[in-house]
Write a protein that holds these residues in place. Sequence first.
Motif, PDB file in Angstrom:
ATOM      1  N   ARG A  76       0.827  -1.210   0.000  1.00 47.64           N
ATOM      2  CA  ARG A  76       0.000   0.000   0.000  1.00 47.64           C
ATOM      3  C   ARG A  76       0.860   1.258   0.000  1.00 47.64           C
ATOM      4  N   THR A  77       2.090   1.187   0.483  1.00 47.73           N
ATOM      5  CA  THR A  77       2.942   2.370   0.553  1.00 47.73           C
ATOM      6  C   THR A  77       3.573   2.715  -0.787  1.00 47.73           C
ATOM      7  N   LYS A  91       2.038   3.075  -3.731  1.00 44.95           N
ATOM      8  CA  LYS A  91       1.115   3.695  -4.678  1.00 44.95           C
ATOM      9  C   LYS A  91       1.564   5.110  -5.003  1.00 44.95           C
ATOM     10  N   ASN A 145      -0.497   7.638  -5.987  1.00 47.30           N
ATOM     11  CA  ASN A 145      -1.476   8.572  -5.434  1.00 47.30           C
ATOM     12  C   ASN A 145      -2.117   7.934  -4.197  1.00 47.30           C
ATOM     13  N   PRO A 146      -1.438   8.021  -3.050  1.00 48.89           N
ATOM     14  CA  PRO A 146      -1.961   7.356  -1.855  1.00 48.89           C
ATOM     15  C   PRO A 146      -3.227   8.026  -1.319  1.00 48.89           C
ATOM     16  N   ASN A 147      -4.174   7.186  -0.904  1.00 46.83           N
ATOM     17  CA  ASN A 147      -5.381   7.709  -0.270  1.00 46.83           C
ATOM     18  C   ASN A 147      -5.173   7.679   1.249  1.00 46.83           C
ATOM     19  N   LEU A 148      -6.211   7.932   1.990  1.00 46.47           N
ATOM     20  CA  LEU A 148      -6.104   8.004   3.450  1.00 46.47           C
ATOM     21  C   LEU A 148      -5.601   6.688   4.047  1.00 46.47           C
ATOM     22  N   ILE A 149      -6.121   5.579   3.578  1.00 47.92           N
ATOM     23  CA  ILE A 149      -5.709   4.272   4.114  1.00 47.92           C
ATOM     24  C   ILE A 149      -4.244   4.010   3.785  1.00 47.92           C
ATOM     25  N   ASP A 150      -3.803   4.388   2.587  1.00 47.24           N
ATOM     26  CA  ASP A 150      -2.407   4.189   2.204  1.00 47.24           C
ATOM     27  C   ASP A 150      -1.469   5.027   3.075  1.00 47.24           C
ATOM     28  N   ARG A 151      -1.864   6.264   3.352  1.00 50.00           N
ATOM     29  CA  ARG A 151      -1.036   7.116   4.222  1.00 50.00           C
ATOM     30  C   ARG A 151      -1.013   6.568   5.652  1.00 50.00           C
TER      31      ARG A 151
END
Length: 56
Positions: free
Chosen positions: A22-23, A25, A27-33
Amino acid sequence: MSLLKEWLGDNQQRLMTHLANRTFKKNPNLIDRAATGLLKKMIGEVPDDPELDHPE
């Protein structure tokens, strides 16, 4: 007892792999951050490696 330890170890590896993926990506979304923050807390800050920098 060793079967439980093996099962827990496998699940921990799976979770860490999922969080690490997930890290990466672009264009990270909230869950990725949040995953990035969790990994930083778990393993600490990683020093910058100039050999990994690529010219764009």
